[in-house]
Design a protein around this motif. Sequence first.
Motif, PDB file in Angstrom:
ATOM      1  N   LEU A   1      -8.300  54.058  47.136  1.00  0.00           N
ATOM      2  CA  LEU A   1      -8.204  53.618  48.387  1.00  0.00           C
ATOM      3  C   LEU A   1      -8.850  52.879  49.383  1.00  0.00           C
ATOM      4  CD1 LEU A   1      -5.537  55.437  48.101  1.00  0.00           C
ATOM      5  CD2 LEU A   1      -4.877  55.150  50.127  1.00  0.00           C
ATOM      6  N   THR A   2      -8.740  51.719  49.781  1.00  0.00           N
ATOM      7  CA  THR A   2      -9.887  50.922  51.050  1.00  0.00           C
ATOM      8  C   THR A   2      -9.459  50.528  52.159  1.00  0.00           C
ATOM      9  OG1 THR A   2     -10.432  50.416  48.127  1.00  0.00           O
ATOM     10  CG2 THR A   2     -11.772  49.017  50.724  1.00  0.00           C
ATOM     11  N   PHE A   3     -10.029  51.351  53.127  1.00  0.00           N
ATOM     12  CA  PHE A   3      -9.716  51.029  54.537  1.00  0.00           C
ATOM     13  C   PHE A   3     -11.212  49.788  54.559  1.00  0.00           C
ATOM     14  CE2 PHE A   3      -7.124  54.269  53.392  1.00  0.00           C
ATOM     15  CZ  PHE A   3      -6.154  54.282  54.230  1.00  0.00           C
ATOM     16  N   GLY A   4     -11.020  48.960  54.688  1.00  0.00           N
ATOM     17  CA  GLY A   4     -12.228  48.172  55.513  1.00  0.00           C
ATOM     18  C   GLY A   4     -13.688  48.602  54.242  1.00  0.00           C
ATOM     19  N   GLY A   5     -14.588  49.683  54.761  1.00  0.00           N
ATOM     20  CA  GLY A   5     -15.456  49.015  53.800  1.00  0.00           C
ATOM     21  C   GLY A   5     -15.741  50.505  54.147  1.00  0.00           C
ATOM     22  N   THR A   6     -14.244  51.447  53.960  1.00  0.00           N
ATOM     23  CA  THR A   6     -14.165  52.720  53.549  1.00  0.00           C
ATOM     24  C   THR A   6     -13.678  52.918  52.181  1.00  0.00           C
ATOM     25  OG1 THR A   6     -14.895  53.509  55.893  1.00  0.00           O
ATOM     26  CG2 THR A   6     -13.791  54.811  54.176  1.00  0.00           C
ATOM     27  N   ARG A   7     -13.891  53.097  51.271  1.00  0.00           N
ATOM     28  CA  ARG A   7     -13.082  53.637  50.304  1.00  0.00           C
ATOM     29  C   ARG A   7     -12.895  55.492  49.849  1.00  0.00           C
ATOM     30  NH1 ARG A   7     -15.418  52.768  45.942  1.00  0.00           N
ATOM     31  NH2 ARG A   7     -13.840  51.309  43.812  1.00  0.00           N
ATOM     32  N   HIS A   8     -11.614  56.143  48.706  1.00  0.00           N
ATOM     33  CA  HIS A   8     -11.713  56.948  49.187  1.00  0.00           C
ATOM     34  C   HIS A   8     -11.177  57.231  47.860  1.00  0.00           C
ATOM     35  CE1 HIS A   8     -12.675  57.897  53.205  1.00  0.00           C
ATOM     36  NE2 HIS A   8     -11.609  57.086  53.502  1.00  0.00           N
ATOM     37  N   ALA A   9     -11.189  57.232  46.695  1.00  0.00           N
ATOM     38  CA  ALA A   9     -10.877  57.799  45.101  1.00  0.00           C
ATOM     39  C   ALA A   9      -9.817  58.732  45.427  1.00  0.00           C
ATOM     40  CB  ALA A   9     -11.922  57.404  43.979  1.00  0.00           C
ATOM     41  N   PHE A  10      -9.013  58.803  44.589  1.00  0.00           N
ATOM     42  CA  PHE A  10      -7.780  60.249  43.762  1.00  0.00           C
ATOM     43  C   PHE A  10      -8.148  60.705  42.808  1.00  0.00           C
ATOM     44  CE2 PHE A  10      -7.298  59.247  48.345  1.00  0.00           C
ATOM     45  CZ  PHE A  10      -7.365  59.855  49.319  1.00  0.00           C
ATOM     46  N   PRO A  11      -8.505  61.335  42.344  1.00  0.00           N
ATOM     47  CA  PRO A  11      -8.007  61.713  40.452  1.00  0.00           C
ATOM     48  C   PRO A  11      -6.850  61.710  40.272  1.00  0.00           C
ATOM     49  CG  PRO A  11     -10.420  62.241  41.340  1.00  0.00           C
ATOM     50  CD  PRO A  11      -9.393  62.081  42.566  1.00  0.00           C
ATOM     51  N   LEU A  12      -6.433  61.666  39.340  1.00  0.00           N
ATOM     52  CA  LEU A  12      -4.698  62.205  38.946  1.00  0.00           C
ATOM     53  C   LEU A  12      -5.417  63.016  38.053  1.00  0.00           C
ATOM     54  CD1 LEU A  12      -2.937  59.152  40.095  1.00  0.00           C
ATOM     55  CD2 LEU A  12      -3.081  60.730  40.938  1.00  0.00           C
ATOM     56  N   GLU A  13      -4.036  64.074  38.131  1.00  0.00           N
ATOM     57  CA  GLU A  13      -4.267  64.647  36.972  1.00  0.00           C
ATOM     58  C   GLU A  13      -2.955  63.902  35.840  1.00  0.00           C
ATOM     59  OE1 GLU A  13      -2.506  69.070  38.025  1.00  0.00           O
ATOM     60  OE2 GLU A  13      -3.775  69.388  38.898  1.00  0.00           O
ATOM     61  N   ASP A  14      -2.409  63.593  35.991  1.00  0.00           N
ATOM     62  CA  ASP A  14      -2.015  63.057  34.692  1.00  0.00           C
ATOM     63  C   ASP A  14      -2.199  61.073  34.723  1.00  0.00           C
ATOM     64  OD1 ASP A  14       0.051  62.208  33.148  1.00  0.00           O
ATOM     65  OD2 ASP A  14       1.513  62.195  33.691  1.00  0.00           O
ATOM     66  N   PRO A  15      -3.251  60.605  34.644  1.00  0.00           N
ATOM     67  CA  PRO A  15      -3.431  59.411  35.003  1.00  0.00           C
ATOM     68  C   PRO A  15      -3.057  58.396  34.617  1.00  0.00           C
ATOM     69  CG  PRO A  15      -5.088  60.778  33.276  1.00  0.00           C
ATOM     70  CD  PRO A  15      -4.010  60.995  33.141  1.00  0.00           C
ATOM     71  N   SER A  16      -1.394  59.015  33.620  1.00  0.00           N
ATOM     72  CA  SER A  16      -0.446  57.801  33.748  1.00  0.00           C
ATOM     73  C   SER A  16       0.236  57.609  34.895  1.00  0.00           C
ATOM     74  CB  SER A  16       0.824  58.264  32.302  1.00  0.00           C
ATOM     75  OG  SER A  16       1.524  59.463  32.613  1.00  0.00           O
ATOM     76  N   ARG A  17       0.706  58.762  36.188  1.00  0.00           N
ATOM     77  CA  ARG A  17       0.839  58.413  37.351  1.00  0.00           C
ATOM     78  C   ARG A  17       0.696  57.234  38.645  1.00  0.00           C
ATOM     79  NH1 ARG A  17       1.148  62.739  39.997  1.00  0.00           N
ATOM     80  NH2 ARG A  17       3.227  62.021  41.619  1.00  0.00           N
ATOM     81  N   SER A  18      -0.953  56.957  37.535  1.00  0.00           N
ATOM     82  CA  SER A  18      -1.246  56.244  38.535  1.00  0.00           C
ATOM     83  C   SER A  18      -0.352  55.542  39.001  1.00  0.00           C
ATOM     84  CB  SER A  18      -2.543  55.413  38.233  1.00  0.00           C
ATOM     85  OG  SER A  18      -2.523  54.719  37.092  1.00  0.00           O
ATOM     86  N   ASP A  19       0.351  54.532  38.299  1.00  0.00           N
ATOM     87  CA  ASP A  19       1.526  52.976  38.713  1.00  0.00           C
ATOM     88  C   ASP A  19       1.743  53.840  40.014  1.00  0.00           C
ATOM     89  OD1 ASP A  19      -0.236  51.461  37.746  1.00  0.00           O
ATOM     90  OD2 ASP A  19       0.935  51.587  35.897  1.00  0.00           O
ATOM     91  N   ASP A  20       2.729  54.902  39.668  1.00  0.00           N
ATOM     92  CA  ASP A  20       3.783  55.414  40.573  1.00  0.00           C
ATOM     93  C   ASP A  20       3.258  55.748  41.470  1.00  0.00           C
ATOM     94  OD1 ASP A  20       5.400  54.841  37.882  1.00  0.00           O
ATOM     95  OD2 ASP A  20       5.440  57.122  37.314  1.00  0.00           O
ATOM     96  N   VAL A  21       2.065  55.949  41.924  1.00  0.00           N
ATOM     97  CA  VAL A  21       1.625  56.270  42.390  1.00  0.00           C
ATOM     98  C   VAL A  21       1.022  55.020  43.765  1.00  0.00           C
ATOM     99  CG1 VAL A  21      -0.596  57.882  43.918  1.00  0.00           C
ATOM    100  CG2 VAL A  21       0.458  58.913  41.757  1.00  0.00           C
ATOM    101  N   ILE A  22       0.478  54.447  43.291  1.00  0.00           N
ATOM    102  CA  ILE A  22      -0.155  52.775  43.870  1.00  0.00           C
ATOM    103  C   ILE A  22       1.606  51.883  43.804  1.00  0.00           C
ATOM    104  CG2 ILE A  22      -0.601  50.513  43.735  1.00  0.00           C
ATOM    105  CD1 ILE A  22      -2.435  52.121  41.789  1.00  0.00           C
ATOM    106  N   ARG A  23       2.835  52.292  43.656  1.00  0.00           N
ATOM    107  CA  ARG A  23       3.523  51.921  43.875  1.00  0.00           C
ATOM    108  C   ARG A  23       4.189  53.095  45.315  1.00  0.00           C
ATOM    109  NH1 ARG A  23       5.241  50.683  38.525  1.00  0.00           N
ATOM    110  NH2 ARG A  23       5.463  52.852  38.190  1.00  0.00           N
ATOM    111  N   GLU A  24       4.198  53.753  45.139  1.00  0.00           N
ATOM    112  CA  GLU A  24       4.785  54.936  46.564  1.00  0.00           C
ATOM    113  C   GLU A  24       3.752  54.078  47.834  1.00  0.00           C
ATOM    114  OE1 GLU A  24       5.640  59.481  47.594  1.00  0.00           O
ATOM    115  OE2 GLU A  24       5.168  58.510  45.318  1.00  0.00           O
ATOM    116  N   ILE A  25       2.450  53.895  47.292  1.00  0.00           N
ATOM    117  CA  ILE A  25       1.701  54.129  48.837  1.00  0.00           C
ATOM    118  C   ILE A  25       1.569  52.329  49.006  1.00  0.00           C
ATOM    119  CG2 ILE A  25      -1.059  54.027  49.335  1.00  0.00           C
ATOM    120  CD1 ILE A  25      -0.728  55.984  47.124  1.00  0.00           C
TER     121      ILE A  25
END
Length: 593
Positions: A146-170
């Motif tokens: 997630l990027t807020f202006g010049g700030t980035r925050h990364a969230f590793p997932l235990e199940d990388p296959s869920r990344s698309d679902d998480v992105i859609r929810e966000i």
Amino acid sequence: MTVIDFYTLPRAIQDGLIEAFRGRFAPAPIVSRLGTRRVIAVWLAVSAAAGLLLAALCAAGLGDVNSALALHPRAAAAAYVLLAATTAIGVLQALAYNAALVSLPFTPGLFVFPANLIDARDHKLRVFSLAELSRVAAAPRGAVVLTFGGTRHAFPLEDPSRSDDVIREIEAAWSRMKARPDAAELRRLDPFAPPAIESPFASPIPLSREVPGWQSYRWLLAAAVGVTLGLGLFFLRNRMSDARMYAAARARDDVAAYQSYITRGRGHGEVVSQVLLPRAELRLAVAKGSVEAIDDFIRAYPRTGIQAEVAAARRAALAAELERAREVGTLAALLAFAERYPKHGLDKAFNDARHALYVRALDRYRSEMPEGSEQNAEFVRRLLAYAERVGPERTPQGLRGPAVQVRFRRLPSQDLKRADDLVMKSPMFRGVTSLPTRYVDATRLDPQEKRTASALAEGLARGFEPELVTFEPGPPFEGAAEEPPSVTSPSLVVSYRVESSGIAYGSKKPPIIIMGLKFFFKTKFILPGDAQPLLTSDEIARRIPAGLIQGQTASPRPGTLEAIVYESMMREAFIDLGERYLSTWFRKRDEPR
């Protein structure tokens, strides 16, 4: 981004946040990442770096006598204090932060809710509204960023296959927040939204942060530690460095090492400058083997802590120098030693060495004297004692001992005039030219006295070193026979008178009348202040040299032949005297000992 202190929130919101972070009630985190900030690591790194710099500062020039940093200047104490304080504050800050984390009522981490992203890695919550989200995307290895202006925050997932679902929810939550939801909906999306109804059983008192007392004074505590530890380390380090330099100088134990220590060191400066350095210099001076080297050392180090050693070294050098002078075996060498070192302090050894030369001279004479001359040896002993007492003098010819003068005293004849009467009664009498008294006079005796005095002086001198005793012809001795000779210096006084032997020789061709001569010699070897002079006496009668008269072929003028004959008898008598006298002093060179 908004920063909110957790402990300033109302109790209801605090409880809601705690439950939301745990995911027990709505709103629950879409995605989260547990962890803390690197504050502890950063402060510990600062502390370690300061400690390493402090160690490097301590090591700089430590014990190196050739380094200008062997002893750090007082100004460097500020660096010690600063680095020690920095080391201390780093540790204290890390401990304070860790204590703050331990006291948190929730597990630190980053949480993405439908309304916002909360950075809850400490009690200062950093809140990013999803309405301000710039971008959400998948990162390699299945992480969501997630990027807020010049700030980035990364969230590793235990199940990388869920990344698309998480992105859609966000993205969906992002859209809702942009649409500005009402308060009722916001309570389902935002954990900071106050509850519609507060439980009457819940405590209204907000949770507070308990800060230990030491944390409030940690900067002051770090400053105190810095001053105490820094100054203590500064002085301890300089003391250790000084001790190492001193130990290294002692191990080398030479002049250069001690001079270097004096240049850099402090703690042992007095013992080095007053004892160790002078002692090392003294060893070098002693190794040169001369008194001058020791005297040069004394001029360079007039005051030291090893005065006894210096005095002993100088005395030893003087003793060695005296021994070298003694081995030369001459009085000149010994006196040169005394002149060069007038305050040598070896009076007994010097006097013994000087006396030994006179003893050796006496032994030498004893080895050369003829048998039966013990009285001469005893007189020589007294003569050498006198010479030792008086001492030699400097002359253009060198060092010369007291001079023994050989002096003749001519006494009046008792019956030589009667010889004139006898000659006048002889048929060969030819007038006054025939009178013996015409030829036994000062004109003809003076040369004999001088020649014999020189011969005696030369003959006696052969047995003695001239630097101890010398012999020389002296002026004639005046005085009557009954007057005892009085002298102020050693003198060999030869008293004599010439008489007629009573035998006459006459010749017609050539016409001549000669009377035989008899010489009465008495020698008196006198020492000033000595009541026992050495006495000898000789009676020498000379035959008339008839062959000398008969060898004359021509008739000489009256008086010529008489002069030759009488002079011949006188010369032979004096030569005979010299040989007889010297024979009582010295064995003939070819005579066995």
